[in-house]
Each structure stands twice: as C-alpha cells, then as structure tokens.
Scaffold this active site. Structure first.
Site, PDB file in Angstrom:
ATOM      1  CG  ASP A  33     -32.138   5.165  35.148  1.00  0.00           C
ATOM      2  OD1 ASP A  33     -31.885   3.863  36.350  1.00  0.00           O
ATOM      3  OD2 ASP A  33     -31.962   6.564  35.397  1.00  0.00           O
ATOM      4  CD  GLU A  87     -35.724   4.200  43.162  1.00  0.00           C
ATOM      5  OE1 GLU A  87     -35.479   5.691  43.132  1.00  0.00           O
ATOM      6  OE2 GLU A  87     -34.689   3.065  43.145  1.00  0.00           O
ATOM      7  CG  HIS A 175     -33.452   1.122  39.364  1.00  0.00           C
ATOM      8  ND1 HIS A 175     -32.855   1.869  40.711  1.00  0.00           N
ATOM      9  CD2 HIS A 175     -32.723  -0.441  39.517  1.00  0.00           C
ATOM     10  CE1 HIS A 175     -31.900   1.236  40.989  1.00  0.00           C
ATOM     11  NE2 HIS A 175     -32.137   0.192  40.510  1.00  0.00           N
ATOM     12  CD  GLU A 294     -35.416  14.684  48.364  1.00  0.00           C
ATOM     13  OE1 GLU A 294     -35.600  13.953  47.239  1.00  0.00           O
ATOM     14  OE2 GLU A 294     -34.399  15.378  48.067  1.00  0.00           O
ATOM     15  CG  HIS A 341     -33.416  20.880  44.268  1.00  0.00           C
ATOM     16  ND1 HIS A 341     -34.644  19.969  43.348  1.00  0.00           N
ATOM     17  CD2 HIS A 341     -32.589  20.398  43.948  1.00  0.00           C
ATOM     18  CE1 HIS A 341     -34.255  18.770  43.505  1.00  0.00           C
ATOM     19  NE2 HIS A 341     -32.941  18.562  44.612  1.00  0.00           N
ATOM     20  CB  THR A 342     -38.641  23.781  44.450  1.00  0.00           C
ATOM     21  OG1 THR A 342     -40.096  23.560  44.015  1.00  0.00           O
ATOM     22  CG2 THR A 342     -38.998  25.219  44.323  1.00  0.00           C
ATOM     23  CB  VAL A 428     -37.904  22.564  29.926  1.00  0.00           C
ATOM     24  CG1 VAL A 428     -37.772  22.107  27.956  1.00  0.00           C
ATOM     25  CG2 VAL A 428     -36.441  23.653  29.794  1.00  0.00           C
ATOM     26  N   GLY A 438     -32.884  16.618  39.343  1.00  0.00           N
ATOM     27  CA  GLY A 438     -31.904  16.775  40.074  1.00  0.00           C
ATOM     28  C   GLY A 438     -30.544  16.707  40.832  1.00  0.00           C
ATOM     29  CG  ASP A 439     -29.534  12.357  40.821  1.00  0.00           C
ATOM     30  OD1 ASP A 439     -30.336  12.645  41.290  1.00  0.00           O
ATOM     31  OD2 ASP A 439     -29.770  11.833  39.365  1.00  0.00           O
TER      32      ASP A 439
END
Ligand code: AMP
Ligand code: GLC
Length: 453
Positions: A33, A87, A175, A294, A341-342, A428, A438-439
């Site tokens: 990245d 993306e 990326h 998703e 998750h949100t 935060v 997310g990962d």
C-alpha cells in the site's frame, strides 16, 4: 452492565490463550500500500490542470476501471464527497505513471493476507502461512519479524520460510491509497467522514493469481494448519472468476476433509455474477465477516431488496434488520458463523453457543481501536492501550432494541435456535488511518474465538 469490565476480562483471557491457536493459513491477496494523505490545494491544482469539467463527471458516477487521469481524480472526488471507500483497478500505463510521479507518504503492508499475517504472526505470535502472489524485495521487507511463513519449493519439496528468506525478486504489486480526514475540502466538496480511495496498479491480486506452489502442493501446505482465512476475491469479474473460484473450491475441499475451519473475509464485490458464485461456495466455509454495505449487496442478489435498503437506511444500522439478514444468509447457505461489523457495534450469529463468541468480539473491538489510534499495533500490549477509548454512546439504543426484540442480556440472546452476540465498539475520533481496520477486526475475532474454545 459494565462493558469496560467485560472488555478487560476478554482481553486478559484472549492474551493468555492465544498461544494455543495452531498455524493459520492465509490466502490469497498481499500487496504494497503506497499511502498518500491528500492535500486539498494540491488536489485542486491537479484537477484544474487536467480539466475540471471532465473530472467532475466521474465524481458523479464511478467508472468500472480507471483508464485515464481524469477518471482517477474524479474517482477520488467521488469518495471524498460521500466519505465512502472505493477501490478500482488502474488499467492505463500512463495513469500508473502519473500516480507514481504524484508519490506517496508511506509504504505499508497491504492486502487482507499481508495485513492479517503481520497482525497474527508479527504481533500476536500466532504462526501463519501466507499466500503472496509476488514476492519482490520491497514486499518481503514489509513483513514483520515473527512466525510468518511462505512456502518455497526446494528439490520438489515444500519448505516454510520467512518471506525475507524466500529470496524473491518478483514484481511489486502496488495499491495507491488516497486517504482523507473527516471535513477534508476540495472546491465545494467536504468529506462527511474519514475514508480512502484505492487505485490498484496490480495485475496479480486483481485477477486472484494463485502461485504454482499453492496449485501443486496445497495438501502439503495445508497439512500443518489448524485454521484458515480466505480473502481477496472482490476484484474478480464475470470474465475471469471461473478459474480462481474452481481452485478455491478444491482448496476448501482439502481443508474440509481435514476439519480445518475456514473464515471468508468478504469485501465489496462489484460484479453480481461473482457475488452469486461466492455465495454458492459459502456453505463450505465455517464463517464469514462483512460490513453493512457488503451484507446489503448479498441481500440484493438473494432477491431481498427491501431488506437491503433497510440495512443502508439508518446510522447506526438497524440491528433488527441486520439480524434478519444474517438469519436469511445462514438459512440459505448453512454457514455456521456470521460476523457483522459496522461503525459502532458488531454482531455475531452462530449455530453454536457460548460467551467466548462475545468475548472474541470484544477483543477484536479493542484491537480495532488500537489500530485506529496508533496506526500500527506493535505488540499485544498495545491493544490494551485502547482501553481508554470510550465505548460508543450511539450503540446504547442498538443494545436496547436487541434487548426488547430478543431479550438480549449481557450481549447474548437466542434467536431461532442461533446465538446472537452483540458488542458496542470503541470509536477513535481522529484515527491515524482507516485502511486495514476491517481486517484487524475479522482476524482478531476469528482467531480469538478459537483461542477461547
Ligand atoms: P471495513 O468497512 O471493512 O473497511 O471496516 C471498517 C470497520 O472499522 C468499521 O465497520 C468499523 O467497525 C471500524 N472502524 C472504522 N473507523 C473506526 C474508528 N475510527 N475507530 C474504531 N473503529 C473503526
Ligand atoms: C484491499 C486493498 C488493499 C488494502 C486492503 C485493506 O485488499 O486492495 O490495498 O490494503 O484492502 O483492507
């Protein structure tokens, strides 16, 4: 009930037992990245120079892929305007060259596999075997020290070596991550929340290129694994998905025969044919991790348009609609665990019961807050430094709705024979960066759960 007390006891339990998790196999996407923190003035200048009218057209609707500089700048504006992540694959060489010239502020590990390998292996000390489509020296240098391995063929046999000892001189899959903070301004646009636009100048991960070692020696590679995570299917298209998904099916069968639970990290998959094909494989997975966009995209291909709309209508997302959607997905596919998750809370629907499911979610939420706060989590003790981040107040009505509807207590309820676990997360306010949170959540919760079993 005091969530903070549950948070600290969950952290201590996972920390004490994480050493019991065996090797985790991670496939398939790893990249570099190149992170650029956008500067409003610089971006405006570039847009003026390129042709403002044309750029603004793409800020209204994203192109399918990037074929020119105006498309690149317009797509960045699309993200800024909505505060949403996107993306796209960058096809044109001249645009790739432009991006390289624009530069970056930081080079970081990227791709779900790379990020999870560094977190699990480099921070938690859980041994991992990673699929790295291309091992350049730059890519290898981004792996942390620790029990992180890639398979290397030596005399026809698979040897597991640290990526830096692979001796690879392959291509660099880059990326470009264009990050912006909440309130970021360009012309009349203002970002409602922090986020990023990603331009992938990478032909390997975007096509889910699978290395010969993994094609030819998968049984041997999988032999020592106890758990597995699959990710990186999101960029596939109707034209190229058949081969990679066929290989994935073979890999899932090998893992299934050995009783190895596999988690699918689902990411937003634009192509509906591919999304449907992934859904058809979901029953071969132990579980899946996803966010509201998703989950809504899956409801759409299941013909549940009304439910899909409900999932995107409120902030925070209506937890009753989420539960209904998860029940439909579990019923249709037979997948045993769905981790949603949100921004503000997580839910897990499982066909098994136990407080360990909730405690693993709490550990994951603490890890996510640490990642948002520090940018890079260097040791498991960094995770506990997020204890002072307050529990999200917006999650209170979510918890009340779940108590009223399903009689939820201490974050646990029973719904239609499944267990539903809930946790309010720590948010935060000014995160260092948004990529990879997310990962961090999904891998910490999945591995944390098996540590606590
Ligand atoms: P994804 O949507 O897969 O990119 O994952 C992003 C997730 O990260 C969200 O669902 C949130 O749960 C979490 N997250 C995002 N921003 C923050 C933040 N500032 N603090 C803590 N968690 C966050
Ligand atoms: C996607 C992107 C990658 C990024 C990752 C973060 O895989 O392609 O660049 O690091 O998401 O989750």
């Amino acid at each position: 009930m005091a969530w903070d007390a549950l948070y600290s006891s969950a952290f201590e339990s996972v920390k004490g037992r994480i050493g019991r998790v065996g090797k985790v196999l991670l496939a398939y996407n790893t990249n570099i990245d190149a992170v650029k923190y956008l500067d409003g003035r610089d971006l405006e200048g570039r847009i003026e120079k390129t042709g403002k009218d044309e750029v603004l057209r793409y800020a209204e609707e994203l192109p399918g892929r990037i074929e020119s500089v105006p498309q690149l700048l317009g797509s960045i504006l699309w993200s800024v305007k909505r505060g949403k992540a996107a993306e796209l694959f960058v096809e044109s060489c001249s645009t790739r060259f432009y991006m390289r010239g624009w530069g970056w502020d930081e080079l970081r590990m990227g791709g779900q596999v790379g990020i999870m390998a560094n977190l699990l292996g480099g921070v938690y000390g859980v041994p991992v075997i990673a699929h790295v489509p291309q091992l350049s020296r730059l890519q290898a240098g981004l792996f942390k020290d620790g029990p992180i391995y890639v398979p290397k063929l030596e005399g026809g046999k698979v040897k597991l070596v640290h990526p830096r000892n692979f001796g690879g001189d392959e291509e660099s899959c880059i990326h470009y991550i264009y990050e912006f903070p909440r309130g970021f301004r360009v012309f009349d646009f203002q970002a409602p929340r922090e986020n990023r636009f990603i331009g992938a100048t990478d032909d390997y991960n975007t096509n889910v290129y699978i290395r010969p070692e993994f094609h030819e020696h998968f049984e041997e590679i999988a032999e020592s694994a106890s758990l597995a995570v699959v990710s990186g299917l999101q960029a596939l298209t109707e034209e190229n998905y058949r081969g990679p998904l066929e290989t994935l099916r073979e890999h899932l069968e090998v893992l299934g025969e050995r009783g190895i639970p596999v988690h699918l990290e689902f990411a937003f998959t634009q192509d509906e044919t591919v999304r449907k094909a992934i859904m058809d494989l979901l029953g071969l997975f132990h579980g899946v991790g996803l966010n509201e966009v998703e989950l809504a995209s899956i409801m759409e291909v299941m013909g549940e348009k009304g439910l899909a709309e409900k999932l995107l209508a409120h902030d925070p997302v209506d937890p009753i609609a989420v539960t209904e959607a998860m029940l439909k997905l579990a019923g249709r596919t037979g997948v045993k665990r769905i981790h949603f998750h949100t921004y503000g809370y997580y839910l897990a629907l499982t066909d098994y019961k136990g407080e360990f499911v909730r405690d693993a979610l709490l550990f994951a939420a603490l890890a996510a807050a640490a990642k948002a706060k520090l940018g890079d989590v260097r040791s498991i003790d960094d995770v506990v430094r997020a204890m002072d981040v307050p529990v999200n107040v917006k999650a209170k009505p979510v918890e009340e709705a779940l108590s009223k509807e399903y009689g939820m207590k201490d974050g646990i309820a029973e719904v239609n024979g499944y267990q539903l676990a809930f946790v309010p997360t720590k948010i935060v306010v000014r995160p260092k960066s948004t990529v990879g949170i997310g990962d961090t959540i999904s891998s910490s919760a999945f591995v944390g759960e098996f540590a606590l079993r």
